[in-house]
Design a protein around this motif. Structure first.
Motif, mmCIF file in Angstrom:
data_model
loop_
_atom_site.group_PDB
_atom_site.id
_atom_site.type_symbol
_atom_site.label_atom_id
_atom_site.label_comp_id
_atom_site.label_asym_id
_atom_site.label_seq_id
_atom_site.Cartn_x
_atom_site.Cartn_y
_atom_site.Cartn_z
ATOM 1 N N LEU A 334 0.737 -1.175 0.036
ATOM 2 C CA LEU A 334 0.001 0.026 0.083
ATOM 3 C C LEU A 334 0.802 1.236 -0.157
ATOM 4 O O LEU A 334 0.175 2.356 0.003
ATOM 5 C CB LEU A 334 -0.774 -0.055 1.212
ATOM 6 N N ARG A 337 -0.228 3.344 -3.102
ATOM 7 C CA ARG A 337 -1.592 3.956 -2.741
ATOM 8 C C ARG A 337 -1.666 5.138 -1.620
ATOM 9 O O ARG A 337 -2.454 6.095 -1.962
ATOM 10 C CB ARG A 337 -2.412 2.514 -2.372
ATOM 11 N N SER A 396 -8.826 -2.134 3.409
ATOM 12 C CA SER A 396 -8.515 -1.646 2.158
ATOM 13 C C SER A 396 -8.315 -2.776 1.076
ATOM 14 O O SER A 396 -7.027 -3.203 0.516
ATOM 15 C CB SER A 396 -7.206 -0.843 1.853
ATOM 16 N N TYR A 399 -6.730 -3.247 -2.649
ATOM 17 C CA TYR A 399 -5.477 -2.699 -3.261
ATOM 18 C C TYR A 399 -4.223 -3.656 -3.103
ATOM 19 O O TYR A 399 -4.501 -4.654 -2.209
ATOM 20 C CB TYR A 399 -5.045 -0.976 -2.494
#
Ligand code: LMR
Length: 399
Positions: A334, A337, A396, A399
């Motif tokens: 992540l 992101r 999340s 992702y």
């Protein structure tokens, strides 16, 4: 009964998080809600410089009589220098002055009433998004509130859209800008962006109202004032709302000011007479203690040096937490992101998490943040970055 028809309004969504957090029995909870700084122990400390100044006041203060409508004069002078720069031409020309207010919110309220009463017909333009209280303060003063875009659907600063809208703002309207550490997003304009905004403000004869609540929390006390000083140097008229809540840790003492730059000293006196009159009808005279503390610190070489160091330590801690959280998210795939968390400035990060993800974070992991996806990075416990990253990864899944 008189009160029978009165309904109930929901509690404040930001302050309400403080209560929810306090009620949560989970010892591993995270408080990333309301914008207060926390240290490694999870406490919102009173800076040492403040404690020393308070002791000095206890020892020397001889009266608690009212202070005037503009507040503590030494505070006003020293705060103007902190905000506009000690060598400011505007101050040299005696065309800027501070009116002390109960916190930065009081300064916003005073500016809203001033605009409504003394500049009738002017609308106010806010960034989309902005601090929710900006919306209600100006609307409740009876002003027309409009918005300029600030963050795109991709959760990135959209300067082009902002500038495009500003070029359509009716001449004379007020545009509210965040000096640094934009609340709620943490996305700040570059110096080049600021120069473009300045050009539009000048061309369209807009009145800039610059909200300056986080001086010292972005890039440093002087650096964060860059845009305010640019506007004050380049334009005849500027309003600045300054808060001492965060950088002096004086949240509960309610210390702030509305700083007005006018075309000349005569006009400044006219405007200030209006402000004192409006303030008299809002809170009469401002609270004394916090401003006296600030004046004591800023007026003393040693206390000021101690305080500057303490602000710098808070700033550095927030910067470390930003980098640390992005690092902790990396093992979850992540880091990219959430790379923006590392480049945003100040206490807040618009994470890009949805309201549903924020809800899940609270319910499953006792992580408290505003439903807009705003996280107060300054509330993170540095020793538990990995568990926070784990919780974010858990909500999340795409992702
Ligand atoms: C925040 O946005 O969390 C702070 O400015 C505190 C407040 O009054 O909302």
């Amino acid at each position: 009964m008189h009160f029978d028809a009165i309904g109930r309004v929901p509690g404040d969504p930001i302050l309400g998080l403080m209560e929810l957090y306090a009620q949560d029995a989970n010892p591993h909870k995270f408080d990333l809600g309301v914008g207060v700084y926390k240290d490694d122990q999870g406490l919102t400390p009173i800076p040492h410089a403040v404690k020393l100044a308070e002791q000095r006041l206890v020892d020397t203060q001889t009266t608690k009589t009212y202070i005037g409508g503009h507040g503590n004069a030494a505070f006003g002078t020293l705060l103007c220098e902190l905000v506009l720069g000690a060598d400011s031409t505007v101050l040299g020309e005696r065309r800027a002055g501070a009116t002390q207010t109960p916190g930065g919110t009081g300064a916003l309220r005073l500016s809203a009433d001033f605009i409504a009463q003394s500049l009738p017909g002017r609308g106010v333009w806010l960034s989309d998004p902005t601090w929710p209280i900006h919306e209600s303060i100006f609307a409740r003063a009876g002003l027309k509130v409009s918005h300029y875009p600030y963050v795109g659907a991709d959760n990135r600063l959209d300067v082009a859209a902002m500038l495009a809208t500003l070029t359509t703002v009716p001449e004379g309207d007020v545009v509210l800008l965040h000096a640094c550490c934009h609340n709620p997003t943490g996305f700040d304009l570059s110096q080049d962006d600021w120069r473009q905004v300045l050009q539009i403000v000048r061309e369209r004869r807009l009145l800039p109202l610059i909200d300056f609540a986080y001086q010292g929390f972005g890039d440093g006390l002087e650096q964060d004032a860059w845009a305010v000083r640019l506007f004050a140097a380049e334009l005849p008229e500027v309003l600045v709302t300054s808060s001492c809540s965060k950088n002096f840790g004086l949240y509960s003492d309610r210390v702030g000011a509305l700083i007005v730059c006018a075309a000349d000293a005569e006009k400044l006196t006219d405007v200030r007479s209006q402000l004192a009159n409006t303030a008299r009808n809002l809170w009469s005279t401002p609270p004394d203690h916090g401003a006296a503390v600030v004046a004591t610190i800023l007026g003393d070489v040693e206390l000021r040096a101690l305080w500057s160091g303490e602000v710098e330590a808070m700033r550095a801690r927030i910067a470390q937490l930003r980098a640390g959280l992005v690092d902790a998210l990396a093992p979850h795939g992540l880091a990219e992101r959430f790379a923006h968390i590392g480049t945003q400035r100040g206490m807040f990060s618009y994470t890009g998490l949805s309201a549903e993800q924020v809800k899940q974070l609270r319910e499953k992991h006792s992580v408290y943040m505003v439903s807009s996806g705003r996280a107060n990075v300054a509330g993170i416990d540095a020793t538990r970055l990995n568990s926070l990253a784990q919780a974010i990864a858990d909500v999340s899944p795409n992702y």
